[in-house]
Design a protein around this motif. Structure first.
Motif, PDB file in Angstrom:
ATOM      1  N   VAL A  54       0.786   8.904 -10.540  1.00  0.00           N
ATOM      2  CA  VAL A  54       0.111   7.652 -10.912  1.00  0.00           C
ATOM      3  C   VAL A  54      -1.260   7.940 -11.512  1.00  0.00           C
ATOM      4  O   VAL A  54      -1.675   7.325 -12.498  1.00  0.00           O
ATOM      5  CB  VAL A  54       0.042   6.677  -9.716  1.00  0.00           C
ATOM      6  CG1 VAL A  54      -0.804   7.204  -8.607  1.00  0.00           C
ATOM      7  CG2 VAL A  54      -0.496   5.346 -10.154  1.00  0.00           C
ATOM      8  N   LYS A  58      -2.910   6.845 -15.088  1.00  0.00           N
ATOM      9  CA  LYS A  58      -4.208   6.159 -15.127  1.00  0.00           C
ATOM     10  C   LYS A  58      -5.161   6.876 -16.081  1.00  0.00           C
ATOM     11  O   LYS A  58      -5.813   6.255 -16.924  1.00  0.00           O
ATOM     12  CB  LYS A  58      -4.825   6.174 -13.717  1.00  0.00           C
ATOM     13  CG  LYS A  58      -4.245   5.147 -12.792  1.00  0.00           C
ATOM     14  CD  LYS A  58      -4.848   3.813 -13.091  1.00  0.00           C
ATOM     15  CE  LYS A  58      -4.826   2.909 -11.892  1.00  0.00           C
ATOM     16  NZ  LYS A  58      -5.133   1.539 -12.274  1.00  0.00           N
ATOM     17  N   PRO A  69      -1.050   1.974 -15.148  1.00  0.00           N
ATOM     18  CA  PRO A  69      -0.297   1.050 -14.298  1.00  0.00           C
ATOM     19  C   PRO A  69      -1.239   0.381 -13.302  1.00  0.00           C
ATOM     20  O   PRO A  69      -2.007   1.054 -12.639  1.00  0.00           O
ATOM     21  CB  PRO A  69       0.698   1.974 -13.582  1.00  0.00           C
ATOM     22  CG  PRO A  69       0.138   3.340 -13.724  1.00  0.00           C
ATOM     23  CD  PRO A  69      -0.624   3.367 -14.991  1.00  0.00           C
ATOM     24  N   ASN A  70      -1.213  -0.954 -13.238  1.00  0.00           N
ATOM     25  CA  ASN A  70      -2.129  -1.627 -12.315  1.00  0.00           C
ATOM     26  C   ASN A  70      -1.483  -2.844 -11.661  1.00  0.00           C
ATOM     27  O   ASN A  70      -2.155  -3.744 -11.208  1.00  0.00           O
ATOM     28  CB  ASN A  70      -3.407  -2.028 -13.041  1.00  0.00           C
ATOM     29  CG  ASN A  70      -3.134  -2.958 -14.198  1.00  0.00           C
ATOM     30  OD1 ASN A  70      -1.970  -3.203 -14.502  1.00  0.00           O
ATOM     31  ND2 ASN A  70      -4.158  -3.466 -14.823  1.00  0.00           N
ATOM     32  N   ARG A  71      -0.146  -2.878 -11.646  1.00  0.00           N
ATOM     33  CA  ARG A  71       0.519  -4.074 -11.115  1.00  0.00           C
ATOM     34  C   ARG A  71       0.951  -3.909  -9.667  1.00  0.00           C
ATOM     35  O   ARG A  71       0.912  -4.848  -8.901  1.00  0.00           O
ATOM     36  CB  ARG A  71       1.764  -4.409 -11.962  1.00  0.00           C
ATOM     37  CG  ARG A  71       1.451  -4.803 -13.364  1.00  0.00           C
ATOM     38  CD  ARG A  71       0.859  -6.184 -13.417  1.00  0.00           C
ATOM     39  NE  ARG A  71      -0.384  -6.160 -14.162  1.00  0.00           N
ATOM     40  CZ  ARG A  71      -1.136  -7.219 -14.401  1.00  0.00           C
ATOM     41  NH1 ARG A  71      -0.765  -8.386 -13.962  1.00  0.00           N
ATOM     42  NH2 ARG A  71      -2.253  -7.123 -15.066  1.00  0.00           N
ATOM     43  N   VAL A  72       1.453  -2.726  -9.308  1.00  0.00           N
ATOM     44  CA  VAL A  72       2.036  -2.535  -7.967  1.00  0.00           C
ATOM     45  C   VAL A  72       0.955  -2.073  -7.009  1.00  0.00           C
ATOM     46  O   VAL A  72       0.425  -0.974  -7.156  1.00  0.00           O
ATOM     47  CB  VAL A  72       3.173  -1.490  -8.010  1.00  0.00           C
ATOM     48  CG1 VAL A  72       4.028  -1.606  -6.778  1.00  0.00           C
ATOM     49  CG2 VAL A  72       4.004  -1.655  -9.264  1.00  0.00           C
ATOM     50  N   GLY A  76      -2.634  -0.285  -8.679  1.00  0.00           N
ATOM     51  CA  GLY A  76      -1.379   0.343  -9.083  1.00  0.00           C
ATOM     52  C   GLY A  76      -1.033   1.580  -8.286  1.00  0.00           C
ATOM     53  O   GLY A  76      -0.218   2.392  -8.701  1.00  0.00           O
ATOM     54  N   GLN A  79       2.619   2.449  -7.382  1.00  0.00           N
ATOM     55  CA  GLN A  79       3.543   2.686  -8.494  1.00  0.00           C
ATOM     56  C   GLN A  79       4.582   3.776  -8.185  1.00  0.00           C
ATOM     57  O   GLN A  79       5.761   3.591  -8.495  1.00  0.00           O
ATOM     58  CB  GLN A  79       2.732   3.057  -9.734  1.00  0.00           C
ATOM     59  CG  GLN A  79       3.532   3.192 -11.005  1.00  0.00           C
ATOM     60  CD  GLN A  79       4.078   1.858 -11.475  1.00  0.00           C
ATOM     61  OE1 GLN A  79       3.453   0.828 -11.290  1.00  0.00           O
ATOM     62  NE2 GLN A  79       5.257   1.885 -12.053  1.00  0.00           N
TER      63      GLN A  79
END
Lengths: 396, 104, 159
Positions: A54, A58, A69-72, A76, A79
């Motif tokens: 991850v 980033k 990635p910053n949603r999960v 994030g 992820q």
């Protein structure tokens, strides 16, 4: 002393766990000790793998001026969990004309040597999972099995892109294994041992009380470290040397026909190989688990090791984000025409340094040798002179 | 019971004979090379076993011979396989039974 | 040296070797050969010669096996005639094996392994650089000659 206790906390914990089997025969204790080492090693590096997968995205995002990635989860960070679930529930496709057994065994063959190679690296004071006399040789011996795994993946898939990728991968891995081995030679020569523990012990102490005696701070050591790092980039198939899996040319190289969990295993093996090469670089040139400044030795030794490892991994990612992919012929000629002569130069420079009693004279003359050969080679290999001056014709 | 020298010798004899079988029965040139490699490795096991069970193991002669032998096996494999490739280029076959003419 | 480890490794090695000799497909045979070589390296570990075991893995798995698979790749079209097998070889091999076993069983050998200090890499290096320095140079020369010879053999002929 509390500092020492924190430093040795894992060793003490292991000794306490083993003392729970007081009357067991010797071989049971040995097997239990080995199992503990393996479990700890796998746990630490699996976590590091999840983290780095991850973080890499980033950092790449940062370099390319976007968010990673910053949603999960927060920032994030969860992820890897999502990725893992996605990989697990995907269909496992095996081509109908594939050599089923070879196709199945290839990812395992790839992951196994990477894990074994991690075992000989000293992570802290008294913290080597598998401490043997010929540790460095062991590292390279198991590492060479990765080439076979790549071949198995390429052959087993029965796909022309896989085969092409595998041939490229083997060609470049074989070519770069030579400089990779030869730049280790000066360190082994100076220390007089193939054991990683002895190599780390030889880099203990500080010159004039400030400058650490790491090999990277000598001219030959610096040159060897850079060569080792470049060869390590190739061995772990990272940009700018990722021609075996160049997406724009041959889909994904030897991994084209893999999906689901097998693909994830390949991915993991690649990262484990990267950890192993970086760990060895830290051990050989960056002083292993020693602190850079004397009064910082209160910080536990394993933290220093992982801090250095993190810096190297960051450079790996940074290079991936900034450099374009090279061509396969450039990769090969770079290995044979530049890396190999430079590696031999490092051996000679280290010998000169050693026989002038590690003093100023040796320092300067080894710097001179490395610099002269470097400049000479770069003049010789300069291809720009071969082209005529480019002229442009515009409509008149 | 610990393995004795006799057991090691029988094991290496078995390995040697498997190599011999590959070299004699198979018609493909690479199989013959595989057989030769197996035979060389079996001989190496003997050297190391004799060193271990010798009355003077402080002198590592058997080990040194095994190391040299491994180096020579590498040279043998390189030249042998280069020959296979050269022959294949010329005759378009690697079956040793079909390579029956002296004329190039 | 424990008997259990010996038996496991022996089965592993012999199975690999037999597979390497009899597998119909060349690529499977080459990969089984790797198993046999790893088994032999394990024997060296068992015998206390760690260094030889590591060199064995390094050279045979890392170099010889890779060379063999590369050659298989380059001569792929000859694959249809890999199935040739003659039973005469089996007979000869079994005969040789029986003869060797007879000879081994009728020879008086010392079966007691003396206690030794572990053979360190340093010791091997010292011996190689003092007593065996000329053989070492010869092997180096041989390897160089083999390298050049192999290159010349496979180099494309210029017409």
């Amino acid at each position: 002393m509390p500092g020492e206790f924190v430093d040795q906390i894992f060793v003490a914990a292991k000794r306490w766990l083993l003392s729970l089997l007081p009357h067991a025969p010797d071989w049971v204790v040995q097997i239990a000790s080995a199992l503990l080492n393996i479990i700890l090693l796998l746990g630490v590096f699996a976590t590091l793998f999840a983290l780095i997968s991850v973080l890499e995205r980033k950092i790449l995002g940062r370099i390319q001026n976007r968010y990673g990635p910053n949603r999960v989860g927060p920032f994030g960070l969860l992820q890897p969990v999502a990725d893992g679930i996605k990989m697990l529930i995907k269909e496992d496709v095996v081509p109908i004309r594939a050599d089923k057994v070879v196709h199945f065994l290839a990812p395992i063959m790839m992951l196994l040597p990477a894990i074994l190679a991690l075992g000989v690296i000293p992570y802290g004071r008294n913290m080597t999972a598998f401490s043997i006399d010929g540790g460095i040789l062991f590292f390279f011996a198991v590492g060479s099995a990765a080439e076979l795994a790549v071949f198995m993946a390429g052959w087993g898939s029965n796909n022309k892109f896989s085969m092409l990728g595998a041939m490229r991968a083997i060609a470049q891995m074989v070519s770069y294994e030579l400089p990779l081995l030869i730049v280790v030679l000066p360190v082994v020569m100076i220390v007089g041992s193939l054991s990683p523990d002895a190599i780390v012990a030889a880099q203990d102490g500080y010159k004039w009380g400030i400058v650490p005696r790491w090999f990277v701070l000598t001219p030959w050591g610096a040159a060897a470290f850079i060569l080792f790092f470049v060869a390590g980039l190739v061995e772990s198939n990272r940009t700018p040397f990722d021609v075996p899996e160049g997406e724009s040319e041959i889909v994904a190289g030897h991994m084209t026909e893999y999906s689901g969990f097998k693909y994830a295993t390949f991915f993991m093996a690649e990262y484990f190989g990267m950890f192993a090469v970086s760990g060895l670089a830290v051990t050989l040139f960056l002083g292993g688990w020693h602190a850079p400044i004397a009064w910082l030795e209160v910080v536990p030794s394993y933290l220093w090791f992982f801090a250095k490892l993190a810096v190297l991994l960051f450079v790996f990612i940074w290079i991936r984000g900034t450099l374009p992919r090279t061509r396969i012929d450039q990769v090969m000629s770079f290995a044979w025409k530049f890396m190999l002569p430079m590696a031999f130069t490092c051996v000679i420079a280290a010998a000169v340094w050693h026989y002038q009693a590690h003093g100023w004279a040796g320092w300067l003359s080894s710097l001179g040798i490395v610099a002269v050969v470097y400049l000479g080679l770069s003049r010789l290999l300069d291809t720009r002179r071969k082209f005529a001056t480019r002229t442009y014709r515009f409509a008149e | 019971m610990t393995p004795t020298l006799t057991i090691f010798l029988i094991l290496s004899a078995a390995l040697f004979c498997i190599g011999l079988l590959a070299a004699l029965s198979r018609r493909h040139a690479i199989f013959i090379l595989i057989g030769i490699d197996l035979m060389l490795a079996a001989a190496n096991v003997n050297f190391v076993a004799f060193w271990r069970f010798s009355p003077e193991p402080a002198q590592p002669t058997g080990v040194i011979v095994a190391i040299f032998s491994i180096a020579i096996a590498a040279a043998e494999a390189a030249v042998g396989l280069a020959l296979v490739i050269a022959v294949y280029r010329h005759y378009r076959t690697t079956n040793v039974d079909k390579l029956n003419q002296l004329k190039g | 040296m424990s008997a259990a480890a010996f038996i496991v490794i022996a089965i592993f090695t012999l199975a690999g070797a037999i597979a390497a000799a009899t597998m119909p497909r060349l690529i499977h045979a080459a990969l089984s050969l790797v198993l046999a070589f790893i088994g032999i390296a394990a024997f060296y570990f068992l015998l206390g010669a760690e260094f030889v075991g590591l060199v064995q893995i390094f050279v045979y798995v890392g170099a010889v096996a890779v060379l063999i698979v590369f050659t298989i790749l380059l001569t792929r079209r000859g694959q249809e005639d890999t199935r040739g097998f003659s039973w005469g070889g089996v007979v000869v091999a079994i005969a040789v094996f029986c003869g060797l076993v007879w000879a081994i069983l009728h020879t008086r050998v010392s079966d007691a392994a003396p206690q030794i200090d572990p053979l360190t890499v340093k010791r091997i290096g010292e011996v190689l650089m003092t007593n065996y320095v000329w053989p070492l140079q010869c092997v180096g020369l041989l390897l160089t000659a083999a390298l050049i010879g192999a290159l010349i053999l496979v180099a494309e002929e210029k017409r």
